[in-house]
Write a protein that holds these residues in place. Structure first.
Motif, mmCIF file in Angstrom:
data_model
loop_
_atom_site.group_PDB
_atom_site.id
_atom_site.type_symbol
_atom_site.label_atom_id
_atom_site.label_comp_id
_atom_site.label_asym_id
_atom_site.label_seq_id
_atom_site.Cartn_x
_atom_site.Cartn_y
_atom_site.Cartn_z
ATOM 1 N N GLU A 29 44.868 36.999 40.320
ATOM 2 C CA GLU A 29 43.415 36.772 40.277
ATOM 3 C C GLU A 29 42.853 36.723 41.685
ATOM 4 N N GLY A 30 41.528 36.916 41.757
ATOM 5 C CA GLY A 30 40.850 37.001 43.038
ATOM 6 C C GLY A 30 39.898 38.181 42.956
ATOM 7 N N ALA A 31 39.348 38.598 44.075
ATOM 8 C CA ALA A 31 38.513 39.800 44.064
ATOM 9 C C ALA A 31 39.312 40.919 44.733
ATOM 10 N N ASN A 32 39.335 40.932 46.067
ATOM 11 C CA ASN A 32 40.168 41.927 46.762
ATOM 12 C C ASN A 32 41.643 41.755 46.394
ATOM 13 N N THR A 33 42.068 40.491 46.320
ATOM 14 C CA THR A 33 43.468 40.220 45.987
ATOM 15 C C THR A 33 43.822 40.809 44.625
ATOM 16 N N LEU A 34 42.884 40.782 43.712
ATOM 17 C CA LEU A 34 43.101 41.344 42.365
ATOM 18 C C LEU A 34 43.081 42.870 42.413
ATOM 19 N N TRP B 9 36.699 39.351 31.281
ATOM 20 C CA TRP B 9 35.572 38.691 31.946
ATOM 21 C C TRP B 9 35.644 38.746 33.470
ATOM 22 N N GLY B 10 36.818 39.073 34.015
ATOM 23 C CA GLY B 10 36.974 38.930 35.460
ATOM 24 C C GLY B 10 36.862 37.467 35.855
ATOM 25 N N ILE B 11 37.490 36.614 35.074
ATOM 26 C CA ILE B 11 37.330 35.163 35.263
ATOM 27 C C ILE B 11 38.279 34.647 36.349
ATOM 28 N N MET B 12 37.798 33.752 37.180
ATOM 29 C CA MET B 12 38.669 33.023 38.106
ATOM 30 C C MET B 12 39.122 31.745 37.412
ATOM 31 N N GLY B 13 40.347 31.335 37.674
ATOM 32 C CA GLY B 13 40.823 30.060 37.141
ATOM 33 C C GLY B 13 41.961 30.202 36.150
ATOM 34 N N ASP C 111 42.567 33.028 47.804
ATOM 35 C CA ASP C 111 42.484 31.586 48.130
ATOM 36 C C ASP C 111 41.386 30.895 47.331
ATOM 37 N N SER C 112 40.285 31.615 47.063
ATOM 38 C CA SER C 112 39.257 31.024 46.206
ATOM 39 C C SER C 112 39.775 30.892 44.778
ATOM 40 N N ALA C 113 40.341 31.948 44.254
ATOM 41 C CA ALA C 113 40.841 31.938 42.872
ATOM 42 C C ALA C 113 41.825 30.793 42.659
ATOM 43 N N GLY D 210 42.015 27.967 44.037
ATOM 44 C CA GLY D 210 41.374 26.644 44.014
ATOM 45 C C GLY D 210 40.949 26.191 42.632
ATOM 46 N N PHE D 211 40.663 27.131 41.752
ATOM 47 C CA PHE D 211 40.176 26.757 40.413
ATOM 48 C C PHE D 211 41.239 26.006 39.600
ATOM 49 N N SER D 212 42.500 26.285 39.857
ATOM 50 C CA SER D 212 43.546 25.624 39.056
ATOM 51 C C SER D 212 44.662 25.060 39.933
ATOM 52 N N ASN E 23 45.434 34.174 51.796
ATOM 53 C CA ASN E 23 44.503 33.274 52.479
ATOM 54 C C ASN E 23 43.684 34.022 53.520
ATOM 55 N N ASN E 24 42.491 34.460 53.105
ATOM 56 C CA ASN E 24 41.592 35.127 54.053
ATOM 57 C C ASN E 24 40.383 34.249 54.364
ATOM 58 N N ASN E 25 40.575 32.952 54.238
ATOM 59 C CA ASN E 25 39.563 31.960 54.629
ATOM 60 C C ASN E 25 38.294 32.004 53.804
ATOM 61 N N GLY E 26 38.363 32.565 52.599
ATOM 62 C CA GLY E 26 37.144 32.497 51.805
ATOM 63 C C GLY E 26 37.075 33.419 50.615
ATOM 64 N N VAL E 27 35.909 33.386 50.007
ATOM 65 C CA VAL E 27 35.566 34.238 48.874
ATOM 66 C C VAL E 27 35.261 35.629 49.443
ATOM 67 N N TYR E 28 36.078 36.597 49.117
ATOM 68 C CA TYR E 28 35.978 37.995 49.577
ATOM 69 C C TYR E 28 36.428 38.202 51.026
ATOM 70 N N ARG E 29 35.998 37.337 51.906
ATOM 71 C CA ARG E 29 36.378 37.401 53.325
ATOM 72 C C ARG E 29 35.973 36.091 53.995
HETATM 73 C C1 LIG Z 1 34.827 31.238 36.785
HETATM 74 C C2 LIG Z 1 34.355 32.156 37.868
HETATM 75 N N1 LIG Z 1 33.586 31.677 38.873
HETATM 76 C C3 LIG Z 1 33.164 32.495 39.853
HETATM 77 C C4 LIG Z 1 33.487 33.820 39.844
HETATM 78 C C5 LIG Z 1 32.962 34.739 40.941
HETATM 79 N N2 LIG Z 1 34.077 35.245 41.742
HETATM 80 C C6 LIG Z 1 34.594 36.464 41.576
HETATM 81 S S1 LIG Z 1 35.897 36.735 42.562
HETATM 82 C C7 LIG Z 1 35.755 35.203 43.267
HETATM 83 C C8 LIG Z 1 36.711 34.744 44.316
HETATM 84 C C9 LIG Z 1 37.122 35.818 45.261
HETATM 85 O O1 LIG Z 1 37.742 35.257 46.384
HETATM 86 P P1 LIG Z 1 39.302 35.156 46.496
HETATM 87 O O2 LIG Z 1 39.891 34.652 45.244
HETATM 88 O O3 LIG Z 1 39.623 34.395 47.724
HETATM 89 O O4 LIG Z 1 39.709 36.675 46.605
HETATM 90 P P2 LIG Z 1 39.554 37.654 47.884
HETATM 91 O O5 LIG Z 1 38.505 38.674 47.547
HETATM 92 O O6 LIG Z 1 39.158 36.811 49.048
HETATM 93 O O7 LIG Z 1 40.882 38.262 48.024
HETATM 94 C C10 LIG Z 1 34.702 34.498 42.718
HETATM 95 C C11 LIG Z 1 34.320 33.128 43.130
HETATM 96 C C12 LIG Z 1 34.272 34.284 38.759
HETATM 97 N N3 LIG Z 1 34.654 35.558 38.644
HETATM 98 N N4 LIG Z 1 34.709 33.435 37.806
#
Ligand SMILES: Cc1ncc(C[n+]2csc(CCOP(=O)(O)OP(=O)(O)O)c2C)c(N)n1
Ligand SMILES: [Mg+2]
Length: 580
Positions: free
Chosen positions: A409-414, A435-439, A462-464, A466-468, A488-494
């Motif tokens: 899970e994650g955005a770029n990481t996914l 759903w593309g759900i985080m957590g 790293d954001s993903a 944190g949810f669990s 760990n890229n220090n944040g959501v997306y970057r």
């Molecule tokens: C329950 C939920 N909350 C918020 C989001 C919005 N969202 C999509 S990806 C993401 C996190 C992306 O950051 P990260 O997990 O660190 O991945 P990165 O792109 O940094 O690799 C969030 C908060 C979501 N998809 N699901």
């Protein structure tokens, strides 16, 4: 202990006519056990603490979580992996609501699970007189579940559980809510009557055969194709018709694309895989056969630029109402996937026309070009490590250990992990789904580790994470073979966004820089690694797999490497003002 269904200690009663008794607690446990459901994922409290305790006493595996959403996600993925409903147990109101997200996600993804929640006194709840954890849970659950039931009398527990099991796994699977008021659990009846009230569900998910006409129609459309494509969805993976699906692909000779969680249904390095030429085959194909895949947003609704020229669709699905959901379907085949694929296979003999060389050559040319490009990108070793160089290591580790389950899970990481890591076995890739759900991360990882007993690697933004993340304690407590890799890229997306106001708060997408997630697992006796190069990452992964114990690797990724929303940048509305 009397050797009957549950017991109320008969020894304290007059000897002569004291029948052995049972109660709601025991009946619920016995009803699930009678149907082969032996694991509870949950979190105790009023009014279900004794239910969890008694379940463990009676030989069920009770996995206790730190938050109900994670327990629910574990139950949901257990259902996906086993075709038996995964069980999640929660307390009333807030516990129920915490579990509800997982229930809704299960329903959306067609995972069979049952959320069992204790609830407060009906009389008080319905008059809104302010009970402890007062909430009309049944009505709140209904729109998020495939079905929702409440049991008011102990003698109906058997029927209630049977209905919940059937609803979860028959037809299109989904999430089911089962409401158990506190009073019910304490109700007593004789053990004998209790035993008779239980129901062993016969043929919970009956096969559904497709009509012969629908099969003929589909074969006729397939025969007419010049540029055919097969699209495998997670419904195909769920069906466990692995051999038949592989035979259909191989006997027909048609290029195929797996959706994310269908990766590994056939090994990703299969000659007919068109994954590396995805855009090309979607746009250029003239007949597309969907097997357990829905034309939702993940497939651009079957229309628009992605899909190029108009084309004909064959759709194999268990649910008749899925057909024509987004575009007209020329040949629907309705039934369970195993039966539908078997029927189609019967019609594909040696005389069935193979796709033309022009189409296959074009697909292969595009595929090879893209694979070469990717190989060049993966071969680079930038400092700091980026998504590609880290994922190259994970790709190789999964290749060497093809039976590991990858949770992601994650955005770029996914998005990068999905396209870079090849899968070799069915149902080994578990991710954010429809759903593309985080957590889902730790819940899926725990569910997969418990159900398969094998190594899990959870690749987490790293954001993903944190949810669990608090479930690392659960992973350590049950000593599960889970290796978490935090990208760990220090944040959501970057991690590079700036606060545009110049104020002292960091930007909304940015976390604490240089965080050491590896220290987190050490607090609970797990092993932490800090990896800032591919070589360090590889060493840590190999050690983790050899150990088969709880591990967290903090993988330091270039904070500038990601893109906004990963591959979904187009879905992200941006304020014109923000662009100035
Ligand atoms: C329950 C939920 N909350 C918020 C989001 C919005 N969202 C999509 S990806 C993401 C996190 C992306 O950051 P990260 O997990 O660190 O991945 P990165 O792109 O940094 O690799 C969030 C908060 C979501 N998809 N699901
Ligand atoms: Mg991140």
């Amino acid at each position: 202990m009397a050797e009957v269904v549950g017991h109320i200690d008969a020894e304290t009663m007059p000897e002569t006519e004291a029948p052995a008794m049972t109660d709601g607690f025991h009946l619920v446990i016995d009803a699930f056990k009678l149907n082969g459901i032996e694991t509870i994922y949950g979190l105790p409290g009023i009014p279900v603490t004794d239910l969890a305790r008694l379940a463990q006493a009676r030989g069920m595996r009770v996995i206790s979580f730190r938050h109900e959403q994670n327990a629910g996600n574990a139950a949901a993925i257990a259902g996906y992996l086993t075709q038996k409903p995964g069980l999640c147990l929660t307390v009333s109101a807030p516990g129920f609501l915490n579990g509800l997200t997982a229930l809704a996600n299960a329903t959306t993804n067609c995972f069979p699970m049952i959320l069992v929640s204790g609830s407060s006194e009906r009389e008080i709840v319905d008059l809104q007189q302010g009970d402890y954890e007062e909430m009309d849970q049944l009505n709140i659950a209904r729109p998020h579940a495939k079905a929702a039931f409440r049991v008011l009398h102990a003698e109906d527990i058997g029927i209630g559980v049977a209905r919940a099991i059937r609803a979860a796994v028959s037809g299109r699977p989904g999430g089911v809510y089962l409401d158990l008021p506190a009073k019910l659990l304490a109700q007593t009846m004789t053990a004998e009557a209790g035993r008779r009230s239980l129901v062993r569900v016969v043929d919970a998910a009956p096969r559904q055969l497709p009509s012969p006409q629908s099969v003929e129609r589909a074969l006729a459309v397939l025969k007419s194709a010049k540029r055919p494509l097969i699209l495998l969805g997670k419904g195909a993976a769920y069906s466990q018709a692995d051999a038949a699906i592989r035979a259909l692909v191989e006997r027909s000779g048609i290029p195929y694309l797996p959706m994310s969680m269908a990766k590994g249904l056939l090994p990703d390095d299969h000659a007919q895989s068109a994954s590396a030429a995805r855009s090309f085959v979607l746009a250029e194909s003239d007949v597309v056969m969907l097997i357990g895949a829905r034309l939702n947003w993940l497939l651009s609704h079957g229309k628009g630029k992605t899909w190029g020229a108009p084309k004909q669709f064959i759709q194999i699905d268990i649910s008749p109402t899925e057909i024509d959901s987004n575009v007209a379907i020329a040949a629907p085949v309705i039934g369970d996937i195993g039966s539908c694929v078997a029927a189609l296979l019967d019609g594909i003999d040696a005389s069935f026309p193979k796709p033309g060389a022009a189409w296959l050559d074009a697909v292969n040319e595009r595929k090879n070009k893209n694979l070469e490009k990717m190989a060049a990108t993966l071969a680079k070793d930038p400092t700091p490590m980026n998504f590609h160089s880290a994922l190259r290591v994970l790709r190789d580790v999964v290749k060497a250990n093809p039976s590991v389950t990858v949770v992601n899970e994650g955005a770029n990481t996914l998005d990068f992990a999905r396209s870079i890591i090849d899968m070799y076995e069915p149902r080994k890739r578990l991710d954010c789904g429809t759903w593309g759900i985080m957590g889902i991360g730790m819940g899926f990882a725990i569910g997969a580790a418990v159900e398969t007993g094998k190594q899990v690697i959870a690749i987490e933004g790293d954001s993903a994470f944190g949810f669990s993340g608090m479930e690392v304690e659960t992973i350590c407590r049950y000593r599960l073979p889970v290796c978490i890799v935090v990208f760990n890229n220090n944040g959501v997306y970057r991690g590079t966004d700036q606060n545009p106001s110049g104020g002292s708060d960091v930007a909304p997408t940015v976390f604490v820089k240089g965080a050491r997630y590896d220290k987190l697992i050490e607090a609970f006796g797990g092993r932490g690694y800090h990896a800032s190069t591919p070589a360090e990452l590889e060493r840590a992964l190999r050690e983790a797999i050899a150990l088969g114990e709880p591990v967290l690797i903090n993988a330091v990724i270039d904070e500038a490497a990601g893109t906004e929303s990963g591959r979904l940048t187009n879905l992200n509305p941006q304020s014109a003002a923000h662009k100035k």
